[in-house]
Design an enzyme around this catalytic site. Sequence first.
Site, mmCIF file in Angstrom:
data_model
loop_
_atom_site.group_PDB
_atom_site.id
_atom_site.type_symbol
_atom_site.label_atom_id
_atom_site.label_comp_id
_atom_site.label_asym_id
_atom_site.label_seq_id
_atom_site.Cartn_x
_atom_site.Cartn_y
_atom_site.Cartn_z
ATOM 1 C CE1 TYR A 9 44.892 -18.474 -0.309
ATOM 2 C CE2 TYR A 9 46.134 -18.761 -2.342
ATOM 3 C CZ TYR A 9 45.129 -18.139 -1.629
ATOM 4 O OH TYR A 9 44.370 -17.196 -2.243
ATOM 5 C CE1 TYR A 27 40.246 -16.907 -3.367
ATOM 6 C CE2 TYR A 27 40.577 -15.601 -5.352
ATOM 7 C CZ TYR A 27 40.961 -15.956 -4.075
ATOM 8 O OH TYR A 27 42.052 -15.351 -3.496
ATOM 9 C CG ASP A 44 35.500 -11.038 -9.125
ATOM 10 O OD1 ASP A 44 36.342 -10.672 -9.969
ATOM 11 O OD2 ASP A 44 35.792 -11.541 -8.027
ATOM 12 C CE LYS A 80 43.965 -13.819 -10.378
ATOM 13 N NZ LYS A 80 42.767 -14.005 -9.557
#
Length: 426
Positions: free
Chosen positions: A22, A146, A247, A276
């Site tokens: 980003y 997200y 998720d 992750k």
Amino acid sequence: MTGNRGDRALLDLDREHIWHPYGPMPAAAEPLLVRSASGVRLRLADGRELIDGMSSWWCAIHGYRHPALDATVTDQLERMAHVMFGGLTHEPAIELGRRLIELAPEPLRHVFFADSGSVSVEVAIKMCLQAAGPTRSRMLALRGGYHGDTFGAMSVCDPVDGMHQLFASVLPEHVFASRPPGGVGAPLEQRYVEELRGLFERHGGELAAAIVEPIVQGAGGMWFYAPGYLRLLRELCDAHGVLLVFDEIATGFGRSGTFFAAERAGVAPDVMCVGKALTGGYVTLAATLCTSAVAEAISQGGGGALMHGPTYMANPLACAVALASLELLETGDWQADVARVEQTLGTALAPARQLPGIRDVRILGAIAVLELDHPIDIDRATQAAVAAGVWLRPFRNLIYAMPPYLCTEAELAQLAQAMIAAAAVA
Ligand SMILES: *Cc1c(COP(=O)(O)O)cnc(C)c1O
């Protein structure tokens, strides 16, 4: 390995050529050059050591250079680093798949190995669209959510705080519910229950699936909500023939205090993403699990097959180290470790509630959040944390920590002090 190039030259090359997450090109702020890491600490090129309050974006739950994980990678390297997964298979993938199915809620019986969390979300969306058939092509998602940076994943991220405006012309328009009311222990708010019911009544027939981060919304705002809303979603999905996707990429493997966050609700999804911390932060790997009903619908439907297959699917190094990480969780006492993190950070951060500029302090499992009442000066906050010996990566109005589970009480106290120091200058 230090190489021949000086640190200044390395950083200059980085600035000139390398994108960071980003970020603009060239980068606005200079990154810290890390030479190595071990235990819960990052060792910088200039010799400073920082406690990693981020676990490398929530992955390195056992810390760095864990002897058991290092040994597993070395051992697997001696067999093979990688082979393709089309037409071939191998023990690390088979064993990991079996283990994930054992650990996941009962009806999840099939595993697709993806190479990152975002890809596992793409696969989850594809699974739902393929299983639901052509008449149901929309997803229901939550504001504040997200789910990753690829296009399918982006389309179910928060439409305002996410990247929807930039890509509005190419993103499908999905259905969004408001962010759930905050507080894991809070009673259900009737107003929100009615909102969800209303959305399903209006859109139920065109929805393939609902996708949510259970209990903890991560990168969309470090927000905790009550398990009752997951039970309600399960009910509404069942009533309207809509699939439910959890998720658990951020929350899986103990982070929120239960092995999977959705355990607090006692409901199972039709499709679940993990990533992750799956490999303990060693190698990128994610997985999408689904029920037999979903698998059958896909395999007997129009396509006859699940249409996805990454080049590095089920990478053996990643699968082997993921298995070893799961074994560490199983043989260690992650519940006690996560409880210690929760309690120590809770006590140390409690006084922050009284500080000016702090709107909320919330802690769940090994996740601690200071929510400020103004946008943070990220550089100043980060520098204050670094000066206090801790690596943090605040965003928007949030200073948070998701440390490795095995941080000692002294390390956690230092981490909390660094969060407070960062908040003071932010
Ligand atoms: C990080 C994250 C993703 C994306 O994973 P990547 O590996 O970064 O692609 C998806 N969903 C959630 C909840 C996440 O926290």
